[in-house]
Enzyme design. Sequence first.
Site, PDB file in Angstrom:
ATOM      1  N   GLY A  21       0.840  -1.206   0.000  1.00  0.00           N
ATOM      2  CA  GLY A  21       0.000   0.000   0.000  1.00  0.00           C
ATOM      3  C   GLY A  21       0.862   1.239   0.000  1.00  0.00           C
TER       4      GLY A  21
ATOM      5  N   GLU B 179       0.413  10.824   5.439  1.00  0.00           N
ATOM      6  CA  GLU B 179       0.853  11.346   4.144  1.00  0.00           C
ATOM      7  C   GLU B 179       1.087  10.222   3.153  1.00  0.00           C
ATOM      8  OE1 GLU B 179       4.055  14.584   4.673  1.00  0.00           O
ATOM      9  OE2 GLU B 179       4.111  13.281   6.434  1.00  0.00           O
TER      10      GLU B 179
ATOM     11  N   ARG C 237      -5.041  -2.776  11.392  1.00  0.00           N
ATOM     12  CA  ARG C 237      -5.816  -2.208  12.507  1.00  0.00           C
ATOM     13  C   ARG C 237      -5.205  -0.885  12.967  1.00  0.00           C
ATOM     14  NH1 ARG C 237      -9.506  -5.527  14.890  1.00  0.00           N
ATOM     15  NH2 ARG C 237      -9.470  -4.247  16.763  1.00  0.00           N
ATOM     16  N   ALA C 238      -5.192   0.058  12.053  1.00  0.00           N
ATOM     17  CA  ALA C 238      -4.552   1.346  12.325  1.00  0.00           C
ATOM     18  C   ALA C 238      -5.353   2.182  13.320  1.00  0.00           C
ATOM     19  CB  ALA C 238      -4.398   2.115  11.028  1.00  0.00           C
TER      20      ALA C 238
ATOM     21  N   GLY D  23      -2.182  -8.767   5.235  1.00  0.00           N
ATOM     22  CA  GLY D  23      -1.843  -9.252   3.897  1.00  0.00           C
ATOM     23  C   GLY D  23      -1.662 -10.751   3.794  1.00  0.00           C
ATOM     24  N   THR D  24      -2.082 -11.475   4.851  1.00  0.00           N
ATOM     25  CA  THR D  24      -1.887 -12.928   4.804  1.00  0.00           C
ATOM     26  C   THR D  24      -3.083 -13.651   4.181  1.00  0.00           C
ATOM     27  OG1 THR D  24      -2.815 -13.184   7.013  1.00  0.00           O
ATOM     28  CG2 THR D  24      -0.427 -12.947   6.863  1.00  0.00           C
TER      29      THR D  24
ATOM     30  N   ARG E 143      15.025  11.024  11.845  1.00  0.00           N
ATOM     31  CA  ARG E 143      15.807   9.801  11.966  1.00  0.00           C
ATOM     32  C   ARG E 143      16.850   9.732  10.855  1.00  0.00           C
ATOM     33  NH1 ARG E 143      13.504   3.718  11.857  1.00  0.00           N
ATOM     34  NH2 ARG E 143      13.278   4.130   9.639  1.00  0.00           N
TER      35      ARG E 143
ATOM     36  N   TYR F 275       3.793   5.466  23.496  1.00  0.00           N
ATOM     37  CA  TYR F 275       4.695   5.496  22.345  1.00  0.00           C
ATOM     38  C   TYR F 275       6.100   5.780  22.837  1.00  0.00           C
ATOM     39  CZ  TYR F 275       4.766   5.935  17.260  1.00  0.00           C
ATOM     40  OH  TYR F 275       4.928   5.706  15.922  1.00  0.00           O
TER      41      TYR F 275
END
Lengths: 630, 629
Positions: A208, A278, A289-290, A341-342, A487, A550
């Site tokens: 995606g 973005e 599961r975003a 995706g499985t 990063r 986080y």
Amino acid sequence: MASNSSSDRQRIAQQRLRIIAGHLRAPVDSDSTILAAECKAQGSKTDVSSERKTVPRRRQEILKWNGWGYSDTRFLFNKKGQAEFTGKRYRLSGMIIPALQNWFEGTFGASVQHKSPAMPILTSSAVQPPTLNEAFVDELKSTGIPCSHDAEDRVFRGHGHCLHEVFALREGKVGRVPDIVVWPNCHNDVVKIVELACKHNVCLIPYGGGTSVSSALECPPEETRCIVSLDTSQMNRILWIDEKNLTAHVEAGIVGQELERLLNESGYCTGHEPDSMEFSSLGGWVATRASGMKKNIYGNIEDLVVHVKMVTPQGVIEKGCQCPRMSTGPDIHHFIMGSEGTLGVVTEVTMKIRPMPEYQKYGSVVFPNFEQGVACLREVAKQRCAPASIRLMDNEQFKFGHALKPQVSSIFTSFLDGLKKFYITKFKGFDPDRLCVATLLFEGDREKVLQHEKQVYDIAAKFGGLAAGEDNGQRGYMLTFVIAYLRDLGMDYYVIGESFETSVPWDRVLDICRNVKARIIQECKDKGVQFSPLSTCRVTQTYDAGACVYFYFAFNYRGLSDPVHVYEQVEHAAREEILANGGSLSHHHGVGKLRKEWMRETISDVGMGMLKSVKNYVDPKNIFGNRNLI
Amino acid sequence: SSDLGHALRTYSPSPYEGAPSCSTADLNKAVLESQYLRYVTKEVGSSHWDEDVRQEVCRILEEMSQNLQLGSIRLMAYTLTKVLKRLFTGIFVNMEGLNMLQQAIQESPVILMPNHRSYVDFLVISYILFTYDIPLPVIAAGIPLAGMKMVGEILRRSGAFFIRRAIGSDKLYWAVLSEYVKTIVRKGCAPLEFYVEGLRSRTLKSLMPKLGMMHMVLEPYFKGEVYDITLVPISISYDRVLEESLLAHELLGIPKPKESTTGLLKATKVLQEDYGNMHVNFGRPMSVRRLCQGKINRCQYNLIPRDLPQKPSAETQACVSGLANLMVRIQEEGSLISPWSLMACLLLQAPTTVLTQEGLLWHQLTEKTLWLRKLALDFGAHLNWPGQVPDLDVMSSTVTLHRSVVHLKAGRVYLVREEEPVRKHPISPELDVIRTAAAVLMLASYRNQSLHVFVRPCHAHFPIYELFAFFWFLRDIFSNEFIFIPGKSSQDFEEACFLLNKCGAVDISEQEVIVSDARLEVLSFLQALLQPFIHSYQVMFRYLCEDGGNVFTEKQVLPAVRNRATKLILSGELHTYEALSSDTQKNGLSALQRLKTVTKSEQNEYRVNKAAVRRIDDILCESAYFKYS
């Protein structure tokens, strides 16, 4: 007031956009409430709206091949040693960030003199020649669906954004990558591809937005079949908007920012804003599961989805109606959501939409210490009055955010900043090395927002919180969008890092934050990392029964022979620590291959058996062979 | 004046980072309002948190809680300087241990775990920490101390908190105490000091650790409420113990005086005497996290609220017990062994009549002591043997220091017995036995200071064909007597063989342990060292299978065994006076209980399986009279 006028400006801008779009778009009317778009076979017509497309087939045209985001956008230290953010895309773009160098050198013991530059270009010789299944390729070509086995295209789809993946790319190292990339244009294209894959026994890996941080896109090295990357990026249309039910039917390849922009043109939004919006795609959200930043108002992906269509080796799975809730056995959406995706490819999704909010306001609260901050968030959750977003950054992250302050233009602003700082640290007695800040985002109609704001600030005051202005709040949110660019900057100077997340019951929030951060520091020390790492966290979402936490973690790897291995050991230890402290394996990043080893203890043997039996029924030949999750 | 200066010194310790100092009131409030107490209250029967229970909790807290104040510490420091200076020639502290402690205290909550040999121990750690600018501990103390007028309050203000003895089934008390301790650890407001042995050792031998407090202290780590906890074992060693004679009498069944202020004042006469040196050895700080790696699954608390009262899992219990025993072992290893203790080992191996009547040749004793010094060093003991002074002077000054136990006259050493009160009639033979026993037990307690050095090899002085079986059997029988870490028998065995091999007592080839003839000396020493224990246990066992009924209480059995032992001593059948020690008797009884040959009922009655006891006695007999060929 400022936001109010800016939202006015926004509205005008949208109107203009709509008009422009009307000019550009094919005669399909923009006024009708239901937009219809048929599936066009590739090549028959050029898509009129192609100029607007955020993500082209050749991603390398606008995106970095070995780092995060747009090619034109990056942090760098200029000749004076000052940090700059290039490009024009972000609020921070084109600005000088004076405090960053000091923070960077001080925090990591790094130096802008010591560079660890990346390989500038990909040498195609580093890429193994593709293993092609000729019969499959021939039949695929006869369908007219575009495909490519160009080395760059393949490399682009063979990785996500885990540290080890990006680190390897920067060194020009490429492992197993897909053998062909194929770009279906619509649901039916996907059906054809999956049929062919089954017929010729090739391995399909859906792709995606490529923002995975769970090694989900890595090609299993043991896979001997031809691997086909199914790139959904060209399936990016809103097929219809149903204003009566407030839903939109959207192709799953659309990326977040485009979905919002297109809906905004019609005065709507989904409100789903993961930090990666973005670049990440609707299909990817469903498959992992975003969770979105503003889930307190709009919900997470599982709350937003009304209907999903997925193509599997057994055929297409979908519900027979677009109903808000059903009692018809286990919800089949929950086999699809999180399947990573499985099982198949998500092709179309009906999502809830909302009218765009009239008013948005950022805010922030400073607390004397993290404990007080967490207590406040807990109270806010208890009273169920969380704003669209509420996040609590710890002291280190607060300082990090502070280091990202762009150069202030007027003496007056810097004077005001000084005054604020004086007030908080001297007058109120907050210890600058302990205080922490909560960032807030309110949304809704103006009056309610103001009322809501007052309620939240009143609660905060009970926990010693002081309102600290909209600016601090907005900068906090900016941090999440630029962190991945940062990063890359770190990696130019021997600093590597990553973020990871968990969810945890309320009573364990403080413990898990403390213990995981301490574990990271200790593991780094034990593994021979020379400089104390950055180990910081934020409570980033609140729920009735707990919160999402986080973590950011980065260190200077000078002197280490295998920094990525050290990094992986530390991350592994951190995850063990999370689990030992009652945290979840993942809140929204997913499992992929990176966290597979803990699945059994996470969902029990029977749970594993259930998932495996579904996989065995849906995909007995393991066509969707990315080997994620189980 | 310099003592005053010391008491008034600037004291600015650097505490555990991130720990806000918490006042007594804050601490008590946190306990009172804890969710855990709410759950427990429901469990003990009150359907809701009513005012009665709340008041009861407040009362308990009031009785328990410490009230650490710098002012009192200064007063305490001043007094202690005076007292300690008078009692001891010197107090020695290992600075590297202190430095590590200072570092550790800033990183995580610290638990100070000293051994307990004397009342003097009680504030000496605080005193040292005060002197070296380290945060002062709160100290778990027995409730009798709180009852002392004035002194109780001074102790409280010096950081002592008081725990009732025999809490038994008082769930509420137990809950308040455990929440109190856990809160101190969680908040890290002060280092916590407690005696893992539970009480003062009457025999100067390490005691089996008590696990209740250890559980409370470690739980915050198991439940993830702190990142780590640091355990600091501390070994306090005395050249001479203030209470030496009191302890011996207590062991013979003469009760200890109740702790009281007047008692304390009366005891000031002990201040007139010289007690040599005191050594405080701060052990290496140990991370609970590291110690528990692979032993504790912290996920076990994931599915239930952590505040909910729960019985610890078997895994947790094993881990806590292992850690507690380990701490005692490290205390043992860290303690300093005096020349006197080595001499005591040897003196006790001479027949008692020799010691009381003809006397032991001084040169024989000194030669043998020097031999034993070498053996102890081979076994890895930490000796406190002054290097600059001739060995003979060391030994004779040692004897001088211990003139309450032995005296040297005309080249011979005699055991000192309590002076006979002037009486009309000669005292009965039984009373005479008691007099001798008191002296022997004093001597035995000094021997006990070094027993841990020899105890493992002691258990392995057998020929190969039965070696491991015997070792295992003795280790099992004596596991209340000596400290063995549970589940580590094969390591202990290996250590024993290694040490025996090292000192040349045996050659261990691939499959055989061969006793080298020349080294019988070592083996007979080791055998003789263990003999008093074996014989004492045998007296106990034989009483149980021959004289006693099938059911008895502890109150019945101890005097009866003592009578039997006295008779045997008088008739010349038993040579060890240690059989009279109530400590040895109790340990023997516990060993039988652990081996399930004796069972204890809920009414505190013991029921004995005579046949099984006899079997154990037979094996013990075999091991005791084993002769080297």
